[in-house]
Design an enzyme around this catalytic site. Sequence first.
Site, PDB file in Angstrom:
ATOM      1  N   SER A  23       0.706  -1.175  -0.129  1.00  0.00           N
ATOM      2  CA  SER A  23      -0.093   0.006  -0.109  1.00  0.00           C
ATOM      3  C   SER A  23       0.805   1.330   0.032  1.00  0.00           C
ATOM      4  O   SER A  23       0.396   2.305  -0.550  1.00  0.00           O
ATOM      5  CB  SER A  23      -0.890   0.042   1.242  1.00  0.00           C
ATOM      6  OG  SER A  23      -0.318  -0.330   2.298  1.00  0.00           O
ATOM      7  N   HIS A  47      -5.418  -3.214  -3.141  1.00  0.00           N
ATOM      8  CA  HIS A  47      -5.127  -2.391  -4.002  1.00  0.00           C
ATOM      9  C   HIS A  47      -4.813  -3.141  -5.545  1.00  0.00           C
ATOM     10  O   HIS A  47      -4.545  -2.425  -6.516  1.00  0.00           O
ATOM     11  CB  HIS A  47      -3.491  -1.629  -3.754  1.00  0.00           C
ATOM     12  CG  HIS A  47      -3.631  -0.824  -2.449  1.00  0.00           C
ATOM     13  ND1 HIS A  47      -4.279   0.093  -2.553  1.00  0.00           N
ATOM     14  CD2 HIS A  47      -3.537  -1.303  -1.094  1.00  0.00           C
ATOM     15  CE1 HIS A  47      -4.088   0.761  -0.903  1.00  0.00           C
ATOM     16  NE2 HIS A  47      -3.850  -0.425  -0.261  1.00  0.00           N
ATOM     17  N   LYS A  54     -11.699   0.593  -2.102  1.00  0.00           N
ATOM     18  CA  LYS A  54     -10.716   1.359  -3.009  1.00  0.00           C
ATOM     19  C   LYS A  54     -11.034   1.380  -4.437  1.00  0.00           C
ATOM     20  O   LYS A  54     -12.114   2.194  -4.583  1.00  0.00           O
ATOM     21  CB  LYS A  54      -9.327   0.507  -2.892  1.00  0.00           C
ATOM     22  CG  LYS A  54      -8.902   1.237  -1.423  1.00  0.00           C
ATOM     23  CD  LYS A  54      -8.000   0.435  -0.850  1.00  0.00           C
ATOM     24  CE  LYS A  54      -7.535   0.918   0.613  1.00  0.00           C
ATOM     25  NZ  LYS A  54      -6.969  -0.020   1.547  1.00  0.00           N
TER      26      LYS A  54
HETATM   27  C1  LIG Z   1      -7.074  -0.267   3.156  1.00  0.00           C
HETATM   28  C2  LIG Z   1      -6.552  -1.563   3.264  1.00  0.00           C
HETATM   29  C3  LIG Z   1      -7.011  -2.435   4.202  1.00  0.00           C
HETATM   30  C4  LIG Z   1      -8.299  -1.869   5.095  1.00  0.00           C
HETATM   31  O1  LIG Z   1      -9.519  -1.824   4.353  1.00  0.00           O
HETATM   32  P1  LIG Z   1     -10.616  -1.081   4.705  1.00  0.00           P
HETATM   33  O2  LIG Z   1     -11.847  -1.607   3.834  1.00  0.00           O
HETATM   34  O3  LIG Z   1     -10.079   0.331   4.256  1.00  0.00           O
HETATM   35  O4  LIG Z   1     -11.042  -1.231   6.225  1.00  0.00           O
HETATM   36  C5  LIG Z   1      -6.454  -3.805   4.283  1.00  0.00           C
HETATM   37  N1  LIG Z   1      -5.305  -4.063   3.718  1.00  0.00           N
HETATM   38  C6  LIG Z   1      -4.736  -3.019   2.842  1.00  0.00           C
HETATM   39  C7  LIG Z   1      -3.519  -3.441   2.168  1.00  0.00           C
HETATM   40  C8  LIG Z   1      -5.212  -1.826   2.707  1.00  0.00           C
HETATM   41  O5  LIG Z   1      -4.457  -1.088   1.755  1.00  0.00           O
END
Ligand SMILES: *Cc1c(COP(=O)(O)O)cnc(C)c1O
Length: 387
Positions: A179, A207, A238
């Site tokens: 991330s 991602h 996302k």
């Molecule tokens: C954003 C993210 C999460 C958490 O997801 P949410 O739905 O925002 O709680 C988990 N793992 C990774 C790699 C992330 O980037």
Amino acid sequence: MNRLDHLRAALDKLDSDHLRRVRRDIETPCSPHVVIGGRSFTVFCSNDYLGLAGDPRLAEALAEGARRWGIGAGASHLVSGHYLVQHMLEERLAAFVGRERALVFSSGFMANMGIIPALVGRNDAIFADRLNHASLIDGMLLSRAGVHRFPHLDMAALERQLAASAAQTKLIVSDSVFSMDGDVAPLRELMALAERFDAWLLVDDAHGFGVLGPQGRGALAEAGIDGWRLIQMATLSKAAGVSGAFVAGNSTVIEWLMQKARTYIFTTGSPPALAQTLAASIELIEAGGERRAHLAALIERLTKGLAQERWKLLPSRTPIQPLIVGENASALALGDALMEEGLWIPAIRPPTVPAGSARLRITLSAAHTSADVDRLIEAINRLEKTL
Ligand SMILES: *Cc1c(COP(=O)(O)O)cnc(C)c1O
């Protein structure tokens, strides 16, 4: 000093270490072009990679879903808070990513905190990439399993750790796309090691889902890996532009997670209208070839356009393009200077990233125009000489 004074002193220390975080109250919907305090900004820090979060078709699906299903779920999924529209979404997600079954959680953070302790416990071992997401780290801590963290992407180190472990159950855990770095894990090698050492493999595709692979089916579809020991998690917040997350895999594994993941069992079901919104989002992702092609062109435009004399991009082929600045104060100064010009990319500092590698985490979206990216390139290349 009383307890409150200790907190005040700790907050003051965050200020002096340039680690205090602030929020901005955005006055317009999620988009690369927002208004804050009456001023316009172009956003390069959202994870809305396909530009779906503000898509009117999703807003309409939510409104329609709310008329059809109301708002609240009323109870947890295993009591009386599970709805047909949510069942259908899970079937759609499983088919989309090509796995037997899927289970939807309220958020990615909750999914990871539930999945890991459901799979391993006190006498087991977890093998985790050092740069894994915080939610995976917290899930590992909750599980009470022994934790071995291997250097980022270092498959030889992982192999040595696996070979040396006498744990009964082994679990390898990795982000697919990291991330804060934007690079992609060697998924086929991870899968081969999982098979060789009889380990589970949990991949967090937060991602990659929607962005990578055929029709945006994700990093695992791109790598072409499958099998019962592969557990796939992805967020729906996302690229999908909504909220929630899912885990997909073998149907026995998913049934086990439904029975045992405490963050699934002991929380109220998410609003059923969101499931209807997500079903609409999956359609847009699947049909989003043009969005993904435009996004790829913007990534190439940025990586070719930045001079990278003082500040270098990390090697990344994903929409996450981190520009390494180094010191916290310098990264903050660059972020502030860009903000002055209406370009919004906050500095990412420790503990989110290792000390000395403070950065601007530039993210691109299919909703950006080439002109947006050109403005960013021009500003960074100029500030690199003058700041
Ligand atoms: C954003 C993210 C999460 C958490 O997801 P949410 O739905 O925002 O709680 C988990 N793992 C990774 C790699 C992330 O980037």
